[in-house]
Design a protein around this motif. Structure first.
Motif, PDB file in Angstrom:
ATOM      1  N   GLU A  37      17.637   5.303   4.969  1.00 62.55           N
ATOM      2  CA  GLU A  37      16.334   5.544   4.341  1.00 62.55           C
ATOM      3  C   GLU A  37      16.250   4.735   3.054  1.00 62.55           C
ATOM      4  O   GLU A  37      16.169   5.284   1.968  1.00 62.55           O
ATOM      5  N   GLY A  38      16.299   3.421   3.170  1.00 59.59           N
ATOM      6  CA  GLY A  38      16.248   2.555   1.999  1.00 59.59           C
ATOM      7  C   GLY A  38      14.885   2.595   1.332  1.00 59.59           C
ATOM      8  O   GLY A  38      13.963   3.280   1.767  1.00 59.59           O
ATOM      9  N   PHE A  39      14.732   1.863   0.268  1.00 60.88           N
ATOM     10  CA  PHE A  39      13.498   1.839  -0.510  1.00 60.88           C
ATOM     11  C   PHE A  39      12.414   1.003   0.163  1.00 60.88           C
ATOM     12  O   PHE A  39      11.315   1.475   0.406  1.00 60.88           O
ATOM     13  N   LEU A  40      12.706  -0.263   0.474  1.00 56.00           N
ATOM     14  CA  LEU A  40      11.737  -1.137   1.135  1.00 56.00           C
ATOM     15  C   LEU A  40      11.963  -1.085   2.642  1.00 56.00           C
ATOM     16  O   LEU A  40      13.092  -1.170   3.104  1.00 56.00           O
ATOM     17  N   GLU A  41      10.886  -0.993   3.401  1.00 59.49           N
ATOM     18  CA  GLU A  41      10.990  -0.985   4.854  1.00 59.49           C
ATOM     19  C   GLU A  41      10.406  -2.281   5.422  1.00 59.49           C
ATOM     20  O   GLU A  41      11.103  -3.104   5.968  1.00 59.49           O
ATOM     21  N   VAL A  42       9.109  -2.440   5.287  1.00 59.45           N
ATOM     22  CA  VAL A  42       8.418  -3.660   5.711  1.00 59.45           C
ATOM     23  C   VAL A  42       7.660  -4.184   4.504  1.00 59.45           C
ATOM     24  O   VAL A  42       6.903  -3.442   3.876  1.00 59.45           O
ATOM     25  N   VAL A  43       7.858  -5.454   4.178  1.00 61.40           N
ATOM     26  CA  VAL A  43       7.144  -6.068   3.058  1.00 61.40           C
ATOM     27  C   VAL A  43       5.967  -6.861   3.619  1.00 61.40           C
ATOM     28  O   VAL A  43       6.163  -7.848   4.336  1.00 61.40           O
ATOM     29  N   PRO A  44       4.735  -6.437   3.293  1.00 62.48           N
ATOM     30  CA  PRO A  44       3.556  -7.188   3.724  1.00 62.48           C
ATOM     31  C   PRO A  44       3.151  -8.192   2.650  1.00 62.48           C
ATOM     32  O   PRO A  44       3.124  -7.868   1.464  1.00 62.48           O
ATOM     33  N   VAL A  45       2.850  -9.404   3.071  1.00 64.12           N
ATOM     34  CA  VAL A  45       2.366 -10.432   2.148  1.00 64.12           C
ATOM     35  C   VAL A  45       1.030 -10.932   2.697  1.00 64.12           C
ATOM     36  O   VAL A  45       0.993 -11.593   3.739  1.00 64.12           O
ATOM     37  N   ARG A  46      -0.048 -10.584   1.996  1.00 61.15           N
ATOM     38  CA  ARG A  46      -1.388 -10.990   2.437  1.00 61.15           C
ATOM     39  C   ARG A  46      -1.743 -12.330   1.809  1.00 61.15           C
ATOM     40  O   ARG A  46      -1.609 -12.512   0.602  1.00 61.15           O
ATOM     41  N   ILE A  47      -2.214 -13.232   2.666  1.00 65.13           N
ATOM     42  CA  ILE A  47      -2.564 -14.580   2.227  1.00 65.13           C
ATOM     43  C   ILE A  47      -3.893 -14.984   2.857  1.00 65.13           C
ATOM     44  O   ILE A  47      -4.206 -14.587   3.974  1.00 65.13           O
ATOM     45  N   ARG A  48      -4.644 -15.753   2.118  1.00 71.28           N
ATOM     46  CA  ARG A  48      -5.899 -16.290   2.651  1.00 71.28           C
ATOM     47  C   ARG A  48      -5.661 -17.745   3.011  1.00 71.28           C
ATOM     48  O   ARG A  48      -5.300 -18.549   2.157  1.00 71.28           O
ATOM     49  N   LEU A  49      -5.843 -18.063   4.290  1.00 73.37           N
ATOM     50  CA  LEU A  49      -5.646 -19.428   4.781  1.00 73.37           C
ATOM     51  C   LEU A  49      -6.992 -20.113   4.946  1.00 73.37           C
ATOM     52  O   LEU A  49      -7.964 -19.488   5.372  1.00 73.37           O
ATOM     53  N   ALA A  50      -7.035 -21.380   4.594  1.00 70.78           N
ATOM     54  CA  ALA A  50      -8.268 -22.154   4.683  1.00 70.78           C
ATOM     55  C   ALA A  50      -7.955 -23.531   5.261  1.00 70.78           C
ATOM     56  O   ALA A  50      -6.825 -24.013   5.162  1.00 70.78           O
ATOM     57  N   THR A  51      -8.941 -24.155   5.844  1.00 63.37           N
ATOM     58  CA  THR A  51      -8.765 -25.511   6.348  1.00 63.37           C
ATOM     59  C   THR A  51      -8.741 -26.480   5.184  1.00 63.37           C
ATOM     60  O   THR A  51      -9.260 -26.202   4.107  1.00 63.37           O
ATOM     61  N   GLY A  52      -8.124 -27.624   5.402  1.00 61.51           N
ATOM     62  CA  GLY A  52      -8.103 -28.671   4.391  1.00 61.51           C
ATOM     63  C   GLY A  52      -7.192 -28.406   3.209  1.00 61.51           C
ATOM     64  O   GLY A  52      -7.274 -29.108   2.211  1.00 61.51           O
ATOM     65  N   GLN A  53      -6.328 -27.421   3.299  1.00 59.30           N
ATOM     66  CA  GLN A  53      -5.449 -27.070   2.179  1.00 59.30           C
ATOM     67  C   GLN A  53      -4.014 -27.527   2.388  1.00 59.30           C
ATOM     68  O   GLN A  53      -3.150 -27.239   1.576  1.00 59.30           O
TER      69      GLN A  53
END
Length: 119
Positions: free
Chosen positions: A83-99
């Protein structure tokens, strides 16, 4: 896998032990307009995604999320109880064309994490 083969890549570093994180499950989700699982992979010995997460031709601009299964990884390494502290780390990112290529590293210990847009 060369990073340039994918429009989106990632890697995870185990900062508790100062090493790449091998064997971490990663999922890529597109969140808009409805959540859809796009890809799943496992990190290699150098902590990088094993499979291509997204080819440039498959990019649909919008909000995406990388989900790193860090809890199981740190438990396997004996660094946390079941029962650790972190289970799943979500990283939300916005992807765009031309970047250009997106590289999203995760620096993680059993109790904290950070991320950034790399190259």
């Amino acid at each position: 896998m060369a990073q340039h083969d994918s429009y989106l890549s990632t890697h995870m570093l185990n900062t508790a032990e100062g090493r790449p994180a091998e064997g971490v499950g990663i999922e890529l989700w597109r969140l808009e307009p409805e959540p859809v699982l796009l890809a799943s992979t496992v990190t290699t010995a150098d902590g990088r995604n094993e499979a291509i997460l997204m080819a440039e031709a498959d990019l649909v601009p919008g909000l995406h999320e990388l989900r790193f299964a860090v809890g199981a990884y740190f438990h396997r390494r004996g660094l946390t109880p079941a029962e650790g502290f972190l289970e799943v780390v979500p990283v939300r990112i916005r992807l765009a064309t031309g970047q250009g290529h997106y590289h999203v590293p995760l620096l993680c210990s059993p109790f904290s994490y950070t991320t950034y847009r790399g190259s």
